[in-house]
Write a protein that holds these residues in place. Structure first.
Motif, PDB file in Angstrom:
ATOM      1  N   ASN A  35       0.823  -1.206   0.000  1.00 53.59           N
ATOM      2  CA  ASN A  35       0.000   0.000   0.000  1.00 53.59           C
ATOM      3  C   ASN A  35       0.860   1.261   0.000  1.00 53.59           C
ATOM      4  O   ASN A  35       1.987   1.258   0.493  1.00 53.59           O
ATOM      5  N   SER A  49      -3.243   4.106  -2.492  1.00 50.70           N
ATOM      6  CA  SER A  49      -3.311   3.052  -3.492  1.00 50.70           C
ATOM      7  C   SER A  49      -2.832   1.740  -2.899  1.00 50.70           C
ATOM      8  O   SER A  49      -2.060   1.731  -1.935  1.00 50.70           O
ATOM      9  N   SER A  56      -3.489  -6.845  -8.961  1.00 52.64           N
ATOM     10  CA  SER A  56      -4.705  -6.026  -9.020  1.00 52.64           C
ATOM     11  C   SER A  56      -4.427  -4.711  -8.306  1.00 52.64           C
ATOM     12  O   SER A  56      -3.703  -4.685  -7.301  1.00 52.64           O
ATOM     13  N   THR A  57      -4.981  -3.633  -8.822  1.00 54.68           N
ATOM     14  CA  THR A  57      -4.681  -2.302  -8.264  1.00 54.68           C
ATOM     15  C   THR A  57      -5.950  -1.589  -7.821  1.00 54.68           C
ATOM     16  O   THR A  57      -7.050  -1.826  -8.356  1.00 54.68           O
ATOM     17  N   HIS A  58      -5.769  -0.705  -6.852  1.00 53.74           N
ATOM     18  CA  HIS A  58      -6.876   0.069  -6.292  1.00 53.74           C
ATOM     19  C   HIS A  58      -6.376   1.469  -5.989  1.00 53.74           C
ATOM     20  O   HIS A  58      -5.226   1.631  -5.560  1.00 53.74           O
ATOM     21  N   TYR A  59      -7.242   2.463  -6.201  1.00 49.44           N
ATOM     22  CA  TYR A  59      -6.831   3.849  -6.020  1.00 49.44           C
ATOM     23  C   TYR A  59      -7.898   4.651  -5.287  1.00 49.44           C
ATOM     24  O   TYR A  59      -9.097   4.422  -5.467  1.00 49.44           O
ATOM     25  N   LYS A  64      -7.050   8.821  -8.692  1.00 42.92           N
ATOM     26  CA  LYS A  64      -7.380   7.925  -9.807  1.00 42.92           C
ATOM     27  C   LYS A  64      -7.180   8.643 -11.137  1.00 42.92           C
ATOM     28  O   LYS A  64      -7.614   9.786 -11.315  1.00 42.92           O
ATOM     29  N   TYR A 102      -5.978  -7.151   2.925  1.00 43.98           N
ATOM     30  CA  TYR A 102      -6.369  -5.745   3.097  1.00 43.98           C
ATOM     31  C   TYR A 102      -7.097  -5.505   4.422  1.00 43.98           C
ATOM     32  O   TYR A 102      -7.947  -4.626   4.526  1.00 43.98           O
TER      33      TYR A 102
END
Length: 118
Positions: A35, A49, A56-59, A64, A102
């Motif tokens: 992270n 992020s 796999s990605t997250h924002y 973004k 997470y």
């Protein structure tokens, strides 16, 4: 023991780009989500992020389309590409190891300072 260390922070102008790096050791990096979290002056922590072991990605909505997270498992290194920087991106940026699925972050670096001038 577990160690994560950030680098790449700098003073840049609005609209410019930076790439932050985080080197990790002491755990199975390739199997661990990672992270980026930031803290602006006088404010609380803000998650930026995440990237999973499956890449796999997250924002956060605030970054973004402008920031991009990636990882190089061969180098045990996490990256954050910061584009189209704004003054509100000024903050200390921290790299943090994911605890599990997470559920939290258990190891943090000391941070790298990003300052955006107008």
């Amino acid at each position: 023991q577990v160690h994560v260390e950030e680098s790449g922070g700098d003073l840049v102008q609005t609209g410019e780009s930076l790439r932050l790096s985080c080197t990790a050791s002491g755990f199975s990096f390739s199997y661990t989500a990672m992270n980026w979290v930031r803290q602006a002056p006088g404010k609380g922590l803000e998650w930026v992020s995440s990237i999973g072991s499956d890449t796999s990605t997250h924002y956060a909505d605030s970054v973004k389309g402008r920031f991009s997270i990636s990882r190089d498992n061969a180098k045990n290194t996490l990256y954050l590409q910061l584009n189209s920087l704004k003054t509100e991106d000024t903050a200390m940026y921290y790299c943090a190891k994911d605890l599990y699925a997470y559920s939290g972050m258990d190891y943090w670096g000391e941070g790298t300072l990003v300052t955006i001038s107008s």
